[in-house]
Design an enzyme around this catalytic site. Structure first.
Site, PDB file in Angstrom:
ATOM      1  N   ASP A  38      69.013 -29.230  -0.021  1.00  0.00           N
ATOM      2  CA  ASP A  38      70.100 -28.294  -0.061  1.00  0.00           C
ATOM      3  C   ASP A  38      71.112 -29.248   0.868  1.00  0.00           C
ATOM      4  OD1 ASP A  38      72.083 -25.974   0.458  1.00  0.00           O
ATOM      5  OD2 ASP A  38      71.349 -26.080   2.538  1.00  0.00           O
ATOM      6  N   ASP A 254      68.043 -24.151   4.161  1.00  0.00           N
ATOM      7  CA  ASP A 254      68.477 -23.187   5.119  1.00  0.00           C
ATOM      8  C   ASP A 254      68.967 -21.852   4.910  1.00  0.00           C
ATOM      9  OD1 ASP A 254      70.828 -24.384   4.468  1.00  0.00           O
ATOM     10  OD2 ASP A 254      71.573 -23.824   6.528  1.00  0.00           O
ATOM     11  N   ASP A 258      69.232 -20.393  -0.950  1.00  0.00           N
ATOM     12  CA  ASP A 258      68.140 -21.373  -1.011  1.00  0.00           C
ATOM     13  C   ASP A 258      66.774 -20.731  -1.400  1.00  0.00           C
ATOM     14  OD1 ASP A 258      69.804 -23.527  -0.681  1.00  0.00           O
ATOM     15  OD2 ASP A 258      69.831 -23.399   1.478  1.00  0.00           O
TER      16      ASP A 258
HETATM   17  P1  ADP Z   1      76.293 -24.575  -0.923  1.00  0.00           P
HETATM   18  O1  ADP Z   1      75.441 -24.751  -1.942  1.00  0.00           O
HETATM   19  O2  ADP Z   1      76.994 -25.692  -0.107  1.00  0.00           O
HETATM   20  O3  ADP Z   1      75.749 -23.575   0.281  1.00  0.00           O
HETATM   21  P2  ADP Z   1      77.886 -22.156  -1.682  1.00  0.00           P
HETATM   22  O4  ADP Z   1      77.026 -21.714  -3.099  1.00  0.00           O
HETATM   23  O5  ADP Z   1      77.733 -21.186  -0.671  1.00  0.00           O
HETATM   24  O6  ADP Z   1      77.702 -23.619  -1.568  1.00  0.00           O
HETATM   25  O7  ADP Z   1      79.466 -22.325  -2.014  1.00  0.00           O
HETATM   26  C1  ADP Z   1      80.041 -23.251  -2.965  1.00  0.00           C
HETATM   27  C2  ADP Z   1      81.375 -23.396  -3.076  1.00  0.00           C
HETATM   28  O8  ADP Z   1      82.134 -22.335  -3.362  1.00  0.00           O
HETATM   29  C3  ADP Z   1      81.933 -23.932  -1.645  1.00  0.00           C
HETATM   30  O9  ADP Z   1      81.742 -25.050  -1.484  1.00  0.00           O
HETATM   31  C4  ADP Z   1      83.250 -23.493  -1.513  1.00  0.00           C
HETATM   32  O10 ADP Z   1      84.002 -24.360  -2.347  1.00  0.00           O
HETATM   33  C5  ADP Z   1      83.422 -22.173  -2.434  1.00  0.00           C
HETATM   34  N1  ADP Z   1      82.993 -20.965  -1.421  1.00  0.00           N
HETATM   35  C6  ADP Z   1      81.923 -20.110  -1.324  1.00  0.00           C
HETATM   36  N2  ADP Z   1      82.377 -19.119  -0.554  1.00  0.00           N
HETATM   37  C7  ADP Z   1      83.380 -19.230  -0.013  1.00  0.00           C
HETATM   38  C8  ADP Z   1      84.342 -18.491   0.950  1.00  0.00           C
HETATM   39  N3  ADP Z   1      83.991 -17.547   1.530  1.00  0.00           N
HETATM   40  N4  ADP Z   1      85.535 -19.198   1.330  1.00  0.00           N
HETATM   41  C9  ADP Z   1      86.046 -20.275   0.632  1.00  0.00           C
HETATM   42  N5  ADP Z   1      85.179 -21.157  -0.230  1.00  0.00           N
HETATM   43  C10 ADP Z   1      84.004 -20.601  -0.579  1.00  0.00           C
HETATM   44 MG    MG Z   2      72.563 -24.750   3.333  1.00  0.00          MG
END
Ligand code: ADP
Ligand code: MG
Length: 309
Positions: A38, A254, A258
């Site tokens: 991740d 983490d 995931d």
């Molecule tokens: P990761 O795999 O990096 O944990 P997420 O699936 O949580 O990513 O989120 C993917 C993308 O969605 C982030 O990189 C961001 O661009 C956007 N995103 C998700 N939640 C938020 C939020 N609360 N505020 C702003 N952007 C968000």
């Molecule tokens: Mg992570």
């Protein structure tokens, strides 16, 4: 390997802060061909900081920031915390703060959001004082028909190429703000990937972040295979696809997102500092939060199970 050998190996793991939950995981680990990492909070430190803010349209920057804060106040996403503290600094530290040029001056700076909705893997949406506010990825705002424009588009591309995660805000369908966010690699991440390569193991990065940012980070860490813009529900499926040809896959993660992927992997490895649900779903927990312990764990398994061949 004898039950005694497995017990001894588990004990040696524990001495290194590597919690191995069973003999099956220890056995699978010696056959691992691919390690899926991740990105956020696993390869990176998971401590996002805002490096730039640009506003668009005629709304003043402090107003845009305050609307973004209102939207994110209800979110549990790590990016929301970074955004809120950036906006808050402007009110509390006055002219000295990094954000002061966009200072949110009003003490009641966070307005009340209505109809808050988290859009998984994309961002958040809500209404604030009758205004429609979207905060999230480029994909989120574009899907709602928001025009990005040439100038903002160029700026976003530049930031993404520098490995920044970009968060956009639209207000009533108009692009209003662009935040660039940096989340540096963990110091040992490069060594962990390089060490795995020397053991003949391929590393893959898996993330919900956009392709450009993901590729830039992958290049920094030395990973060639990237799976980006994967929605939270899609991570486990990607692990299964990698397993389809019989490859034994380890997944390191983490986050809440995931945990299905950790469960799907042949060896699920959670970062000790990660969320409870990730730790529960994993077969192995790295209590020292050190990515090089992925190598130690596989090594330990190889020493235990290759010997009897
Ligand atoms: P990761 O795999 O990096 O944990 P997420 O699936 O949580 O990513 O989120 C993917 C993308 O969605 C982030 O990189 C961001 O661009 C956007 N995103 C998700 N939640 C938020 C939020 N609360 N505020 C702003 N952007 C968000
Ligand atoms: Mg992570």
């Amino acid at each position: 390997a004898t039950p005694t050998a497995v017990m001894v190996a588990t004990g040696v793991g524990a001495q290194h802060g590597i919690l191995i939950k069973g003999g099956d995981a220890l056995e699978s680990a010696h056959k691992v061909g691919v390690v899926v990492f991740d990105k956020t909070g696993t390869l990176t430190q998971g401590k996002p900081t805002i490096t730039s803010f640009q506003h668009y349209g005629r709304r003043p920057p402090h107003e845009v920031l305050s609307l973004m804060a209102a939207a994110e106040e209800n979110s549990e996403h790590p990016l929301a915390g970074a955004l809120l503290s950036y906006a808050r600094k402007a009110t509390q530290e006055g002219p000295k703060s990094a954000a002061s040029e966009h200072g949110v001056k009003d003490t009641a700076w966070v307005k009340e959001a209505e109809g808050f909705e988290a859009v998984p893997g994309r961002g958040v949406r809500c209404r604030v004082g009758g205004l429609e506010v979207l905060v999230g990825s480029r994909r989120l705002v574009e899907e709602q028909g928001v025009e990005i424009g040439e100038q903002a588009g160029r700026h976003i591309q530049q930031e993404e190429a520098r490995a920044r995660t970009v968060v956009l805000a639209s207000i009533d369908g108009q692009l209003a703000g662009v935040l660039a966010i940096s989340d540096p690699l963990k110091t040992e991440a490069v060594l962990a990937v390089e060490g795995l390569r020397r053991m003949g193991i391929r590393s893959v990065m898996l993330t919900g972040d956009n392709w450009s940012t993901a590729r830039a980070i992958a290049e920094e860490v030395g990973i060639e295979d990237v799976l980006a813009e994967v929605l939270p529900g899609g991570k486990a499926e990607r692990v299964r696809q990698l397993q389809a040809d019989g490859t034994v896959v380890a997944m390191v993660g983490d986050g809440v997102n995931d945990s299905p992927a950790l469960a799907a992997a042949d060896v699920g490895i959670a970062i000790g500092a990660g969320t409870d649900i990730a730790i529960e779903s994993a077969d192995v927990v790295l209590m020292r939060n050190d990515l090089e312990d992925v190598i130690t764990a596989i090594d330990l398994s190889r020493k235990t199970f290759d010997r009897i061949r």
